[in-house]
Scaffold this active site. Sequence first.
Site, PDB file in Angstrom:
ATOM      1  N   GLN A 136      40.267  -9.687  90.316  1.00  0.00           N
ATOM      2  CA  GLN A 136      40.688  -9.160  89.029  1.00  0.00           C
ATOM      3  C   GLN A 136      38.412  -9.147  88.936  1.00  0.00           C
ATOM      4  O   GLN A 136      38.938  -9.220  87.226  1.00  0.00           O
ATOM      5  CB  GLN A 136      40.133 -10.791  88.195  1.00  0.00           C
ATOM      6  CG  GLN A 136      41.337 -11.586  88.179  1.00  0.00           C
ATOM      7  CD  GLN A 136      41.290 -13.314  88.014  1.00  0.00           C
ATOM      8  OE1 GLN A 136      41.426 -13.779  87.183  1.00  0.00           O
ATOM      9  NE2 GLN A 136      41.427 -14.065  89.240  1.00  0.00           N
ATOM     10  N   ILE A 138      35.290  -6.928  88.358  1.00  0.00           N
ATOM     11  CA  ILE A 138      35.640  -5.702  88.141  1.00  0.00           C
ATOM     12  C   ILE A 138      33.849  -4.636  88.493  1.00  0.00           C
ATOM     13  O   ILE A 138      34.161  -3.313  88.557  1.00  0.00           O
ATOM     14  CB  ILE A 138      35.201  -5.225  86.903  1.00  0.00           C
ATOM     15  CG1 ILE A 138      33.752  -5.853  85.958  1.00  0.00           C
ATOM     16  CG2 ILE A 138      36.408  -5.343  86.172  1.00  0.00           C
ATOM     17  CD1 ILE A 138      33.967  -5.538  84.364  1.00  0.00           C
ATOM     18  N   HIS A 154      41.703  -5.845  86.277  1.00  0.00           N
ATOM     19  CA  HIS A 154      40.657  -5.490  84.942  1.00  0.00           C
ATOM     20  C   HIS A 154      40.068  -4.848  84.733  1.00  0.00           C
ATOM     21  O   HIS A 154      39.032  -4.448  84.041  1.00  0.00           O
ATOM     22  CB  HIS A 154      39.690  -7.113  85.013  1.00  0.00           C
ATOM     23  CG  HIS A 154      40.726  -8.270  84.332  1.00  0.00           C
ATOM     24  ND1 HIS A 154      40.864  -9.550  84.311  1.00  0.00           N
ATOM     25  CD2 HIS A 154      42.299  -8.415  84.233  1.00  0.00           C
ATOM     26  CE1 HIS A 154      41.451 -10.544  84.618  1.00  0.00           C
ATOM     27  NE2 HIS A 154      42.832  -9.898  84.449  1.00  0.00           N
ATOM     28  N   GLY A 222      37.902 -18.138  94.961  1.00  0.00           N
ATOM     29  CA  GLY A 222      36.600 -17.767  94.121  1.00  0.00           C
ATOM     30  C   GLY A 222      37.251 -17.908  92.462  1.00  0.00           C
ATOM     31  O   GLY A 222      37.056 -16.817  91.474  1.00  0.00           O
ATOM     32  N   THR A 223      38.610 -18.427  92.019  1.00  0.00           N
ATOM     33  CA  THR A 223      38.736 -17.729  90.303  1.00  0.00           C
ATOM     34  C   THR A 223      38.770 -19.129  90.230  1.00  0.00           C
ATOM     35  O   THR A 223      40.122 -19.558  90.550  1.00  0.00           O
ATOM     36  CB  THR A 223      40.038 -16.906  90.318  1.00  0.00           C
ATOM     37  OG1 THR A 223      40.868 -16.441  88.605  1.00  0.00           O
ATOM     38  CG2 THR A 223      41.642 -17.544  91.348  1.00  0.00           C
ATOM     39  N   SER A 224      38.894 -19.701  88.534  1.00  0.00           N
ATOM     40  CA  SER A 224      39.433 -20.408  87.627  1.00  0.00           C
ATOM     41  C   SER A 224      40.874 -20.733  87.854  1.00  0.00           C
ATOM     42  O   SER A 224      41.674 -21.646  87.207  1.00  0.00           O
ATOM     43  CB  SER A 224      38.634 -21.086  86.540  1.00  0.00           C
ATOM     44  OG  SER A 224      38.716 -19.706  85.307  1.00  0.00           O
TER      45      SER A 224
HETATM   46  N1  APR Z   1      32.753 -19.701  95.974  1.00  0.00           N
HETATM   47  C1  APR Z   1      34.495 -19.732  96.212  1.00  0.00           C
HETATM   48  N2  APR Z   1      34.078 -20.511  94.308  1.00  0.00           N
HETATM   49  C2  APR Z   1      33.437 -19.944  93.757  1.00  0.00           C
HETATM   50  C3  APR Z   1      31.597 -19.575  94.070  1.00  0.00           C
HETATM   51  C4  APR Z   1      32.050 -19.508  96.075  1.00  0.00           C
HETATM   52  N3  APR Z   1      30.629 -19.374  96.303  1.00  0.00           N
HETATM   53  N4  APR Z   1      31.294 -19.786  93.014  1.00  0.00           N
HETATM   54  C5  APR Z   1      32.029 -20.298  92.261  1.00  0.00           C
HETATM   55  N5  APR Z   1      33.291 -20.694  92.727  1.00  0.00           N
HETATM   56  C6  APR Z   1      34.540 -20.437  91.272  1.00  0.00           C
HETATM   57  C7  APR Z   1      34.065 -21.665  90.493  1.00  0.00           C
HETATM   58  O1  APR Z   1      34.691 -22.632  90.290  1.00  0.00           O
HETATM   59  C8  APR Z   1      35.365 -21.746  89.349  1.00  0.00           C
HETATM   60  O2  APR Z   1      36.855 -21.596  89.717  1.00  0.00           O
HETATM   61  O3  APR Z   1      34.984 -19.298  90.898  1.00  0.00           O
HETATM   62  C9  APR Z   1      35.588 -19.265  90.221  1.00  0.00           C
HETATM   63  C10 APR Z   1      35.208 -18.773  88.753  1.00  0.00           C
HETATM   64  O4  APR Z   1      35.734 -19.011  87.750  1.00  0.00           O
HETATM   65  P1  APR Z   1      35.503 -17.664  85.926  1.00  0.00           P
HETATM   66  O5  APR Z   1      34.738 -17.831  85.699  1.00  0.00           O
HETATM   67  O6  APR Z   1      36.271 -18.504  85.159  1.00  0.00           O
HETATM   68  O7  APR Z   1      36.749 -16.644  86.793  1.00  0.00           O
HETATM   69  P2  APR Z   1      37.810 -15.667  86.907  1.00  0.00           P
HETATM   70  O8  APR Z   1      38.071 -16.694  87.527  1.00  0.00           O
HETATM   71  O9  APR Z   1      37.476 -14.085  88.039  1.00  0.00           O
HETATM   72  O10 APR Z   1      37.391 -15.040  85.435  1.00  0.00           O
HETATM   73  C11 APR Z   1      39.207 -14.521  85.248  1.00  0.00           C
HETATM   74  O11 APR Z   1      38.252 -14.722  83.635  1.00  0.00           O
HETATM   75  O12 APR Z   1      36.539 -13.344  81.676  1.00  0.00           O
HETATM   76  C12 APR Z   1      38.032 -13.454  81.966  1.00  0.00           C
HETATM   77  O13 APR Z   1      37.766 -11.258  83.089  1.00  0.00           O
HETATM   78  C13 APR Z   1      37.594 -12.146  82.621  1.00  0.00           C
HETATM   79  O14 APR Z   1      37.975 -11.488  85.115  1.00  0.00           O
HETATM   80  C14 APR Z   1      38.133 -12.366  84.298  1.00  0.00           C
HETATM   81  C15 APR Z   1      38.708 -13.692  84.045  1.00  0.00           C
END
Ligand code: APR
Length: 276
Positions: A136, A138, A154, A222-224
């Site tokens: 996800q 970029i 994305h 590492g994604t929510s």
């Molecule tokens: N190692 C592992 N996980 C981590 C770390 C780390 N060092 N640091 C943060 N995280 C986790 C957090 O706990 C969280 O669950 O990474 C996740 C980040 O989540 P988001 O900020 O929501 O990012 P993401 O899941 O990539 O968002 C998805 O949403 O806003 C849109 O287009 C944007 O691509 C993005 C999409």
Amino acid sequence: MAQSKSITQAKKLLKEAKKVCVLTGAGISAESGIKTFRDAGGLWEDHAVEDVATPEGFTRDPKLVWRFYNARRKSADVAAPNAAHLTLARLELAKQRQSKQKSYPVLGHGEGNGNGNGNGNGTGHHKSAVFTLLTQNIDGLHQQAGSTNVVELHGSIWKVRCTKCGLITTDHPIELPILPKCEACSALLRPHVVWFGENLESEILEKAEAAALACDLFLVIGTSAIVHPAASYPLLAAQRKVPVIEINLENTPVTAVSAVTLLGKAGELLPKLVSE
Ligand code: APR
């Protein structure tokens, strides 16, 4: 389960897997100094999402959006891949070698490997790669680390697209002029990224779904896991009883379907799962 047991289990699953699909999110780049979106102090904290990451926001105030993306381009430019990005590149190589030894069918890399003609159903009837990295992000850090079969769900911060003729270009200075113009038709350029309310490209969707449906192991890092369709790919795999390994600082909606959940930093945990 104690974490050392979970690591042993994840390591075994990864070693035995023949087709790996990975989904990464902003958390994998956090240790490279790039802000995530939803963590404390995240990117969205300083900005209203609808102002900087929607087509309506861009129409309303393109200067604001370009200032926001220039700042993101600058922070991505100074970032370097971390141990987690590098480990995934190593894992891709290991899976390719493993498949050659077993003469497992492999397709080439990059876009357009699928049936890509718009007629296919994109559901694994064509051969799929032994390693597919859906991201996800970029920021381009996976490619910089050496990963080759990367599907940028994305888009890419390094690409821009003409709002009129659709021309996609990459060779631009890190900081673009505010309100950059298309060299072909002089219309306004926009970042080639997928904003809220926009659809992913159909070819990208097909490739991602095919990988999720063909894999025998799914790794989520590492994604929510709340933005779809990205978040649906591990769920698709889990529905087929494919083991899912999750690495995150905290539990997410994917945790419930994961065979192994490793709580901690990706840059510290992932290298423990893939042998040198
Ligand atoms: N190692 C592992 N996980 C981590 C770390 C780390 N060092 N640091 C943060 N995280 C986790 C957090 O706990 C969280 O669950 O990474 C996740 C980040 O989540 P988001 O900020 O929501 O990012 P993401 O899941 O990539 O968002 C998805 O949403 O806003 C849109 O287009 C944007 O691509 C993005 C999409």
